[in-house]
Write an enzyme that holds these catalytic residues in place. Structure first.
Site, PDB file in Angstrom:
ATOM      1  N   ASN A 115      -7.481  10.657   4.850  1.00 13.46           N
ATOM      2  CA  ASN A 115      -6.057  10.382   4.956  1.00 13.46           C
ATOM      3  C   ASN A 115      -5.754   9.565   6.206  1.00 13.46           C
ATOM      4  O   ASN A 115      -5.569   8.352   6.139  1.00 13.46           O
ATOM      5  CB  ASN A 115      -5.291  11.719   4.953  1.00 13.46           C
ATOM      6  N   ASP A 116      -5.769  10.217   7.346  1.00 13.16           N
ATOM      7  CA  ASP A 116      -5.321   9.551   8.569  1.00 13.16           C
ATOM      8  C   ASP A 116      -6.121   8.293   8.898  1.00 13.16           C
ATOM      9  O   ASP A 116      -5.578   7.329   9.430  1.00 13.16           O
ATOM     10  CB  ASP A 116      -5.385  10.532   9.747  1.00 13.16           C
TER      11      ASP A 116
END
Lengths: 104, 479
Positions: B405-406
């Site tokens: 994600n990040d």
């Protein structure tokens, strides 16, 4: 040993540590962390050195725990690192390295 | 025979063995610089450790009687009985917390040795404990105790015994400072000649232990690898301090090397996340109230989320020329690495070029993804590091994000208000299309929203990563 000598050793060892570690590629950082982790299990030696000269139940108990902790650190650390590294398969690795060498 | 024994017990001989051990440590670590030599490197370091232990046992006075020998054997036996099964049984996905745990016991050993040394030296108070031995012992007790308790909290968070989200208490910074003052103040008082075991235990071990807990509790799970690395360096330094206290060459050198390497690693990781070590320690991500506000800026231009099916994904992948897989911690949690390998094989048999893009801090440890994918037999040369793969995204047809994600959040590049602005990311948004496999729409470990998910060229496939990947694979095979 006198303190200044020991600090000298410490400073030089720090430089060796920086030099050796700087060369490790990103992909091997987890095994590296785990491997250095095993090496600081060397505190085990501290427990061995002190236990013979200590007296009293509590002191001995503390040191037996310390030795057990140190052993977990050493044995567990090296074994886990070995398992991890064993998964980097040999054959493709050789190929990747050969390519890199050919490229440079 | 007598001659041989006295030779073996000669301090110069033992120091020579220590030098040999240290050389093996350095050679071993140098071996870790390449995957080919790494296995041997680790073994070389282990041999070094065995030599160091054997040399110590030879030393005169270390084994004065049978009782001591028995206690040492008991200690080593307990350690072996716990260490071997733990190391053999741990799943590769759980390596970060295992390292935290092993690190913690190391720190604990240092603190206990310092305590025993205090008990040995002080009650008699015959004045043979010089400040040169006492000050490093007190230092080792503080750092070892912080490392032990801090590592345990890190373990508990990674093992999800404790929530990964930051745990905040009011006035925490002030309390931490107070605890540090208590620990250092107690150390100064003890060094100045106050004789009190209660002060040693409460003022140093307990205060530093609580400090270790308090420092790690507010740190979010995403930052945990940096913390483990830092605590690893701490334990190394405390071992070096114990070495000065005990006049032991091997402890000083090995401890310092670990301290130095841990510091480098900590810094490398922090740089990869565009964070400073002090801000991580201060309890950064998700800790402050400013985060939701900062993330809120992107709300206005947010489109709808497009969800897709395994079948559609399979078609898209099968007709792509180049697919880049971006694995993250979600892949590790779902144990999906073998399924991912199956998928990449199925795609390759259809002539699709498959690459894996590995972000330096993907997963919860640098290199974590490499270990998992290596476990699943993904060839090493398919794994590409960030700098190598980023120029490739422009001509990538599909980026398949599995539980990451990040590290793919474009806000890091184009939203100066984002808390991760400036962090180098994998530029998946430059590829023709993006498929994200994710359990739900919840935000990543860092607790930051990801605009990538609302990009019109992004499709989301919700569900457990392993189940999703297997479903895609069977669809690909049936095409």
């Amino acid at each position: 040993m006198n303190l200044v000598t020991e600090i000298g050793i410490l400073v030089l060892a720090a430089f060796v540590g920086f030099e050796v570690i700087s060369k490790v590629p990103n992909t091997l950082h987890t095994p590296l962390m785990s491997g250095t982790n095993a090496i600081h299990g060397i505190v085990l030696l501290g427990g061995l050195l002190v236990i013979g000269e200590s007296s009293g139940f509590l002191s001995k108990l503390l040191l037996v725990i310390a030795i057990a902790f140190g052993t977990i650190n050493v044995i567990g650390g090296f074994l886990v690192t070995d398992r991890m590294l064993g998964m980097f398969k040999r054959k493709p690795v050789v190929r990747a390295d050969a390519e890199r060498e050919a490229g440079s | 025979m007598v001659l041989a024994t006295s030779f073996l017990q000669d301090n110069n001989f033992i120091d020579a063995l220590y030098i040999l051990a240290v050389i093996l440590f350095i050679l071993g670590l140098r071996g870790l610089s390449g995957p080919q030599s790494a296995v041997r490197g680790n073994k070389i370091a282990a041999v070094g450790m065995a030599i160091a232990v054997a040399a110590t046992l030879l030393k005169k006075g270390v084994l004065p009687d049978g009782e001591t020998l028995l206690l040492i054997v008991v200690g080593i036996a307990i350690g072996t009985a716990i260490g071997i099964p733990a190391a053999l049984r741990v799943k590769m996905t759980q390596i970060p917390q295992m390292v935290a745990l092993f690190n913690g016991v190391g720190g604990g050993a240092v603190a206990l040795i310092a305590w025993a040394e205090y008990r040995r030296r002080f009650p008699g108070a015959d004045g043979d404990w010089t400040l040169k031995a006492e000050i490093p012992s007190l230092f080792a007790a503080i750092i070892g105790s912080i490392s032990f308790w801090g590592s345990n909290i890190a373990f508990a968070k990674l093992q999800e015994i404790l929530p990964g989200k930051p745990i905040k208490l009011p006035g925490q910074q002030l309390l931490n400072l107070l605890l540090l003052v208590v620990a250092v103040g107690s150390a100064i008082a003890l060094a100045a000649g106050v004789h009190s075991q209660a002060l040693f235990v409460l003022g140093i071990l307990v205060a530093a232990g609580v400090l270790g807990n308090m420092v790690v509790l507010p740190i979010g799970g995403a930052d945990m690898p940096v913390v483990i690395s830092l605590l690893n360096a701490f334990t190394g330094l405390s071992a070096a301090a114990a070495g000065i206290a005990l006049d032991n060459f091997a402890l000083i050198v090995a401890g310092t090397i670990v301290g130095a390497s841990g510091s480098i690693l900590t810094n490398l990781m922090a740089v990869a996340m565009n964070r400073s070590v002090p801000s991580i320690i201060a309890g950064g991500f998700g800790g402050g109230g400013e985060l939701p506000a900062a993330a809120g800026g992107g709300d206005a231009d947010r489109g709808p989320v497009r969800s897709t099916s395994a079948q559609d994904v399979a078609i898209q992948l099968s007709y792509a020329r180049q697919v880049v897989v971006v694995p993250g911690y979600g892949m590790a949690v779902a144990q999906a690495q073998h399924a991912v390998r199956e998928l990449s094989r199925a795609l390759e048999s259809k002539g699709v070029e498959v690459r894996f893009a590995i972000h330096p801090v993907a997963g919860r440890m640098p290199g974590h993804m490499n270990v998992l994918l290596a476990e699943a037999d993904v060839p090493y040369d398919q794994l590409k590091e960030m700098d190598e793969i980023n120029p490739e995204f422009g001509r990538t047809d599909v980026s398949l994000i599995i539980g990451a994600n990040d590290v793919t959040n474009p806000a890091a590049n184009n939203d100066p208000g984002s808390p991760i602005y400036g962090m180098p990311i994998l530029e998946v948004n430059r590829s023709s299309s993006v498929i994200v496999l994710k359990r739900s729409m919840s935000s990543g470990f860092a607790g930051i929203d990801n605009p990538l998910f609302y990009d019109p060229k992004t499709a989301m496939l919700f569900g457990d990563a392993r189940a999703s990947v297997s479903a895609i694979t069977s669809e690909v095979q049936s095409l």
